[in-house]
Scaffold this motif. Structure first.
Motif, PDB file in Angstrom:
ATOM      1  N   LEU A   1       3.436   1.329 -11.085  1.00 38.83           N
ATOM      2  CA  LEU A   1       2.331   1.326  -9.969  1.00 38.83           C
ATOM      3  C   LEU A   1       0.746   0.625 -10.032  1.00 38.83           C
ATOM      4  O   LEU A   1       0.344  -0.589  -9.764  1.00 38.83           O
ATOM      5  CB  LEU A   1       1.548   2.623 -10.314  1.00 38.83           C
ATOM      6  CG  LEU A   1      -0.046   2.796  -9.979  1.00 38.83           C
ATOM      7  CD1 LEU A   1       0.308   2.747  -8.065  1.00 38.83           C
ATOM      8  CD2 LEU A   1      -0.353   3.793 -10.067  1.00 38.83           C
ATOM      9  N   ALA A   2       1.176  -0.020 -12.212  1.00 36.02           N
ATOM     10  CA  ALA A   2       0.016  -1.140 -12.538  1.00 36.02           C
ATOM     11  C   ALA A   2       0.933  -2.078 -12.265  1.00 36.02           C
ATOM     12  O   ALA A   2      -0.366  -2.745 -11.424  1.00 36.02           O
ATOM     13  CB  ALA A   2       0.281  -0.877 -13.711  1.00 36.02           C
ATOM     14  N   GLU A   3       1.907  -2.451 -11.618  1.00 34.22           N
ATOM     15  CA  GLU A   3       2.169  -3.893 -11.514  1.00 34.22           C
ATOM     16  C   GLU A   3       1.567  -3.990 -10.010  1.00 34.22           C
ATOM     17  O   GLU A   3       1.675  -5.069  -9.591  1.00 34.22           O
ATOM     18  CB  GLU A   3       3.372  -3.727 -11.796  1.00 34.22           C
ATOM     19  CG  GLU A   3       3.869  -4.143 -13.746  1.00 34.22           C
ATOM     20  CD  GLU A   3       3.696  -5.329 -13.959  1.00 34.22           C
ATOM     21  OE1 GLU A   3       4.043  -6.388 -13.684  1.00 34.22           O
ATOM     22  OE2 GLU A   3       3.451  -5.403 -15.000  1.00 34.22           O
ATOM     23  N   ALA A   4       2.291  -3.174  -9.847  1.00 32.32           N
ATOM     24  CA  ALA A   4       1.935  -2.975  -7.567  1.00 32.32           C
ATOM     25  C   ALA A   4       0.484  -3.341  -7.659  1.00 32.32           C
ATOM     26  O   ALA A   4       0.180  -3.956  -6.742  1.00 32.32           O
ATOM     27  CB  ALA A   4       2.841  -1.600  -6.782  1.00 32.32           C
TER      28      ALA A   4
ATOM     29  N   ASN B   1       0.924  -1.063  -0.090  1.00 26.19           N
ATOM     30  CA  ASN B   1       0.283  -0.183   0.106  1.00 26.19           C
ATOM     31  C   ASN B   1       1.007   1.079  -0.310  1.00 26.19           C
ATOM     32  O   ASN B   1       0.957   2.200  -0.889  1.00 26.19           O
ATOM     33  CB  ASN B   1      -0.637   0.042   1.395  1.00 26.19           C
ATOM     34  CG  ASN B   1      -2.006  -1.184   1.048  1.00 26.19           C
ATOM     35  OD1 ASN B   1      -2.335  -1.300  -0.127  1.00 26.19           O
ATOM     36  ND2 ASN B   1      -2.478  -1.516   1.997  1.00 26.19           N
ATOM     37  N   LEU B   2       2.154   1.608   1.092  1.00 23.04           N
ATOM     38  CA  LEU B   2       2.559   2.453   1.137  1.00 23.04           C
ATOM     39  C   LEU B   2       2.727   2.537  -0.935  1.00 23.04           C
ATOM     40  O   LEU B   2       3.498   3.485  -1.428  1.00 23.04           O
ATOM     41  CB  LEU B   2       4.195   1.978   1.994  1.00 23.04           C
ATOM     42  CG  LEU B   2       4.354   3.327   2.735  1.00 23.04           C
ATOM     43  CD1 LEU B   2       3.073   4.128   3.390  1.00 23.04           C
ATOM     44  CD2 LEU B   2       5.234   2.405   3.583  1.00 23.04           C
ATOM     45  N   ARG B   3       3.791   1.536  -1.303  1.00 24.28           N
ATOM     46  CA  ARG B   3       4.575   1.846  -2.256  1.00 24.28           C
ATOM     47  C   ARG B   3       3.489   1.717  -3.699  1.00 24.28           C
ATOM     48  O   ARG B   3       3.795   2.694  -4.238  1.00 24.28           O
ATOM     49  CB  ARG B   3       5.127   0.104  -2.956  1.00 24.28           C
ATOM     50  CG  ARG B   3       5.455  -0.084  -4.063  1.00 24.28           C
ATOM     51  CD  ARG B   3       6.066  -1.413  -3.468  1.00 24.28           C
ATOM     52  NE  ARG B   3       7.514  -1.524  -5.541  1.00 24.28           N
ATOM     53  CZ  ARG B   3       8.722  -2.328  -5.177  1.00 24.28           C
ATOM     54  NH1 ARG B   3       9.057  -2.738  -3.816  1.00 24.28           N
ATOM     55  NH2 ARG B   3       9.342  -2.083  -6.280  1.00 24.28           N
ATOM     56  N   ILE B   4       2.402   1.657  -3.879  1.00 27.72           N
ATOM     57  CA  ILE B   4       1.176   2.007  -4.662  1.00 27.72           C
ATOM     58  C   ILE B   4       0.890   3.790  -4.178  1.00 27.72           C
ATOM     59  O   ILE B   4       0.439   3.885  -5.083  1.00 27.72           O
ATOM     60  CB  ILE B   4      -0.177   1.666  -4.219  1.00 27.72           C
ATOM     61  CG1 ILE B   4       0.085  -0.185  -4.624  1.00 27.72           C
ATOM     62  CG2 ILE B   4      -1.120   1.935  -5.018  1.00 27.72           C
ATOM     63  CD1 ILE B   4      -0.845  -1.196  -4.691  1.00 27.72           C
TER      64      ILE B   4
ATOM     65  N   ALA C   1       4.583  13.042 -14.090  1.00 29.01           N
ATOM     66  CA  ALA C   1       3.883  13.443 -15.675  1.00 29.01           C
ATOM     67  C   ALA C   1       4.418  15.813 -15.179  1.00 29.01           C
ATOM     68  O   ALA C   1       4.661  15.961 -16.117  1.00 29.01           O
ATOM     69  CB  ALA C   1       2.386  13.741 -15.784  1.00 29.01           C
ATOM     70  N   LYS C   2       4.798  15.971 -14.903  1.00 28.87           N
ATOM     71  CA  LYS C   2       5.223  16.887 -14.218  1.00 28.87           C
ATOM     72  C   LYS C   2       6.024  17.811 -14.323  1.00 28.87           C
ATOM     73  O   LYS C   2       7.143  18.725 -15.321  1.00 28.87           O
ATOM     74  CB  LYS C   2       4.742  17.958 -13.003  1.00 28.87           C
ATOM     75  CG  LYS C   2       2.853  17.984 -12.665  1.00 28.87           C
ATOM     76  CD  LYS C   2       2.905  18.628 -11.296  1.00 28.87           C
ATOM     77  CE  LYS C   2       1.301  17.976 -10.874  1.00 28.87           C
ATOM     78  NZ  LYS C   2       1.508  18.276  -9.447  1.00 28.87           N
TER      79      LYS C   2
ATOM     80  N   GLU D   1       4.249   9.095  -8.070  1.00 32.44           N
ATOM     81  CA  GLU D   1       5.341   9.180  -9.068  1.00 32.44           C
ATOM     82  C   GLU D   1       4.873   9.476 -10.224  1.00 32.44           C
ATOM     83  O   GLU D   1       5.359  10.654 -11.045  1.00 32.44           O
ATOM     84  CB  GLU D   1       5.949   8.245  -8.846  1.00 32.44           C
ATOM     85  CG  GLU D   1       6.851   8.198  -7.485  1.00 32.44           C
ATOM     86  CD  GLU D   1       8.085   9.114  -8.647  1.00 32.44           C
ATOM     87  OE1 GLU D   1       8.409  10.372  -7.274  1.00 32.44           O
ATOM     88  OE2 GLU D   1       9.020   8.671  -8.773  1.00 32.44           O
ATOM     89  N   VAL D   2       3.594   8.736 -10.545  1.00 36.04           N
ATOM     90  CA  VAL D   2       3.291   9.178 -11.726  1.00 36.04           C
ATOM     91  C   VAL D   2       3.038  10.558 -11.366  1.00 36.04           C
ATOM     92  O   VAL D   2       2.630  11.187 -12.923  1.00 36.04           O
ATOM     93  CB  VAL D   2       1.852   8.506 -11.504  1.00 36.04           C
ATOM     94  CG1 VAL D   2       0.491   9.025 -13.100  1.00 36.04           C
ATOM     95  CG2 VAL D   2       1.535   7.154 -11.759  1.00 36.04           C
TER      96      VAL D   2
END
Lengths: 527, 237
Positions: free
Chosen positions: A110-113, A82-85, A96-97, A91-92
């Motif tokens: 993120l998708a993998e996690a 959950n922390l990693r997600i 992006a910015k 990060e996403v």
């Protein structure tokens, strides 16, 4: 036809410190779960659904399966994910910015996690259920190893200790997977003459052997490791193919060294501002890996290129082809020497794939798919090879391992030799306790059982290896001193005919492993 | 354990590691200065990885190392300190590799006092039985010694060691005896004459143990056998 006998070995030492809210070394398990074990299960399940004709063997060590089945650790893994997600979502946004070159990977991580956590929950938080299902479908052969992954040759003068390691390894496998294992992974490929008899006596059919064992054997090998080796007790040995496995293992030219592959070290845990990364590293502000890594290996330079998933995938495809080409070419050479249908024994640590070599799972998938589609290869497992009843080499082999030099130098050198003085003495004292207290039940029995548990944990090959490598030395030493010190608590208390109940309850809570252990395992007369 | 390859890390990564390694002034140092400091610190620890610059030695080992992170780990609920030695007279012998055995021993206070009171000394008595012949020799050791490495040959036989008390009148008393350790016995080391007729087998052996660059596993007996095969092969040409 080249027979591919792929054997993966999944092992981590028993690390469980519920007395701390978070414990650094528990991350060894969580990283391996998220980056190796769950992705491996996902990949194999996909191939199974698609009816790819793969087969392989996997060893899950007793310490690892104990941790994977442990509810508090399962909950901690969910917390870790959950922390990693949460970090992934940040990060996403950030990439992006601010760092668009990393955005694709941030989204990917993120998708993998999220998917890994979903699968984990779907499996009832125990991924062993998924591997057992593949075993039941005859896709994988599950095997075991020594109870705490002890490097066995060093303990050969203590048959009770060897027997305890073998018996508790097999018993733990049976308790968790519901059936006995036919294969036994020799920790560190450590073999000594006579170990085959111990394994055979426990119903084991096969083990793996280090590459140099057949050529240096006491007898003349006529198949050079491309057929099973029948050892004096009737146990079969499968000799690791150094030539083929080094295509992956080599630390100089192995595939994982390719400059386009993802770099392991450059992790945002080490370079993003502390205010941003603080919640995702360890207290107090200890920078550690977070798993978010955006750069390619590139080379020995500070200016690393951004990692490209597409380039990584291209390299994987090339390396899969090269790997199979090498096996095909070697197979032709072997067949010209009169050995039909050579068996290539490809032994690897499971954590190499995905965790240490990010693209490793994709590589394995490619090998399984491409080999299945080719008429030049067939997959097998050691038990299948044995059942074919084909030609074998009957050999007596010397003491050996897959460590540097081929013997015991890693687990016995100037840095770690001191531990054996204490472990040997603990084994002798444990034997003595079984004589002095031959039939203890209740509290004293539990006390003695805890002593044998502490002794087995002290025997783990991980501690001398960590001390030899000079990496997490202070942790390894603390663990060793703790287990041996705990053993001495029992020995000295029992010598006074007392039980330290408070200590016992705490010790049992801290080492919830081998619930069915019986201290009489160490009774010399039982052998 | 995964070793940090310092010269591929960025300055900020290096600073972070340097602080963890105890270099409090890392913020004031250049990247090169930090590398130099860390390399010096790791020189003994990461001998191979740093000196040879092997970029991926990480793949050869098992766990992730957080670089001395252990010092941040609080004391585990420890119990008894381990003693420096145990009050028994005994000796053990373990195989290190094909050429060396490691012997360690302890001497009880009683045995030690008795021998010293009599003006005696201690010896490590080594027996090597190899292909039917027996070699015995003594290595004088002091009362404070507790370990020794013993060189052994290859062959058919064993080695064992004893801790021996030697008295001023020449009398010897075996205080403790180790279990025997087998020597490494190899068919091909004893049948070199068959090698010239085994070229096809040699090719099979080579296939198993040589990398695509022709490297062999790091095992002295294997390398000796392959070298002997090579010579025999060359002699045939």
């Amino acid at each position: 036809m080249n027979k591919l006998n792929l054997i993966l070995h999944a092992h981590l030492p028993y690390v469980r410190h519920l007395e701390y809210p978070r414990f650094l070394e528990e991350d060894w398990l969580f990283e391996s779960l998220n980056e190796s074990y769950i992705p491996l299960l996902r990949m194999l399940s996909t191939l199974d659904r698609e009816r790819t004709g793969f087969r392989l063997s996997i060893c899950f060590s007793p310490t690892l399966i104990t941790m994977l089945s442990d509810e508090p650790l399962q909950q901690r893994f969910v917390d870790y994910m959950n922390l990693r997600i949460e970090l992934g979502r940040k990060e996403v946004e950030r990439t992006a910015k601010e760092e668009s070159e990393c955005h694709e990977m941030a989204v990917h991580y993120l998708a993998e996690a999220e998917e890994n956590l979903r699968i984990f929950e779907e499996m009832g938080r125990n991924i062993l259920n998924g591997f057992k299902e593949l075993h039941d479908k005859n896709r994988i052969e599950l095997m075991t190893t020594a109870a705490t992954h002890a490097y066995l040759p060093i303990y050969k003068d203590y048959p009770t200790a060897i027997n305890a390691q073998v018996e508790m390894g097999l018993r733990t496998h049976e308790r968790i997977f519901g059936e006995s294992a036919k294969g036994f992974w020799l920790p560190e490929c450590g073999f000594y003459p006579g170990l085959d008899s111990v394994l055979s006596a426990h119903g084991v059919s096969w083990c793996q052997l280090a590459s140099h064992t057949v050529i240096t054997a006491k007898d003349r090998s006529v198949y050079g490791g491309y057929r099973p080796v029948e050892l004096p007790s009737g146990l079969f040995g499968f000799v690791r193919d150094w030539g083929v496995t080094s295509l992956v293992w080599s630390d100089v030219s192995g595939y994982p060294c390719d400059s386009d592959y993802r770099d392991f070290y450059r992790d945002i845990g080490y370079y993003l501002p502390m205010d941003y990364i603080r919640p995702y590293i360890h207290e107090p502000e200890i920078r550690v890996f977070t798993g978010y890594k955006y750069h390619a290996i590139t080379g020995k330079t500070e200016d690393k290129a951004y990692y490209s998933l597409a380039k990584g995938r291209e390299k994987v495809a090339l390396h899969v082809e090269n790997f199979l080409y090498n096996i095909r070419r070697r197979g032709m050479m072997i067949e010209t020497s009169g050995i039909k249908d050579p068996v290539f024994n490809l032994c690897f640590d499971a954590e190499l794939f995905g965790h240490r070599w990010y693209e490793g799972i994709a590589f394995l998938e490619g090998v399984l798919r491409r080999a299945d589609a080719s008429d030049d290869f067939s997959f097998t497992t050691p038990t299948s090879v044995i059942l074919e009843n084909g030609e074998v080499d009957r050999l007596r082999i010397n003491e050996s391992s897959w460590g540097s030099g081929g013997y015991s130098d890693i687990w016995l050198d100037g840095s770690n030799a001191w531990i054996y003085r204490h472990i040997f003495k603990a084994i002798e004292r444990m034997q003595e306790l079984t004589h002095r207290f031959p039939d203890q039940g209740s509290l004293k029995g539990r006390f003695l059982n805890q002593a044998s548990r502490e002794l087995l944990l002290a025997m783990s090959s991980d501690w001398p290896c960590i001390i030899h490598d000079n990496t997490s030395v202070s942790y390894a030493e603390k663990r060793l001193r703790n287990h041996l010190g705990s053993f001495n608590v029992v020995y000295s208390s029992m010598s006074r005919n007392t039980v330290n109940t408070e200590w016992l309850i705490n010790a049992e809570r801290s080492s919830e492993i081998f619930p069915d252990i019986d201290y009489k395992l160490f009774d010399p007369e039982r052998i | 354990m995964i070793l940090v390859n310092v010269d591929s890390l960025s300055a900020s990564e290096l600073r972070s590691i340097a602080v963890q390694e105890g270099f409090g002034n890392a913020d004031e140092l250049s990247r090169e200065e930090i590398i130099s400091l860390l390399e010096e610190k790791y020189e003994e620890e990461d001998d191979k990885a740093v000196r040879e610059g092997a970029p991926n030695s990480r793949y050869m080992s098992g766990l992730t190392d957080y670089r001395d992170i252990g010092r941040y780990v609080g004391d585990l609920p420890g119990v008894e300190e381990l003693p420096l030695s145990y009050p028994d007279t005994e000796i053990h012998l373990i195989k290190k590799d094909s050429s060396w055995l490691y012997a360690f021993w302890s001497l009880s206070q009683n045995d030690s006092d008795e021998l010293q009171d009599a003006g005696g000394s201690l010896s490590l008595s080594v027996t090597i039985e190899n292909n039917g012949s027996r070699e015995e020799y003594d290595i004088p050791v002091s009362f404070s010694d507790s370990e020794w490495n013993v060189g052994i040959p290859c062959g058919r036989g064993f080695c064992r060691v004893a801790l021996t008390g030697v008295y001023p009148n020449g009398r010897k008393n075996v205080l403790a005896l180790s279990e025997p350790e087998d020597l490494i016995e190899s068919y091909w080391l004893e049948h070199r004459n068959e090698m010239k007729y085994s070229d096809s087998l040699y090719r099979v052996y080579l296939t198993l143990v040589s990398t695509k660059e022709g490297e062999l596993p790091d095992n002295p007996i294997l390398r000796e056998i392959i070298e002997m095969f090579r010579k025999e092969d060359g002699a045939d040409e």
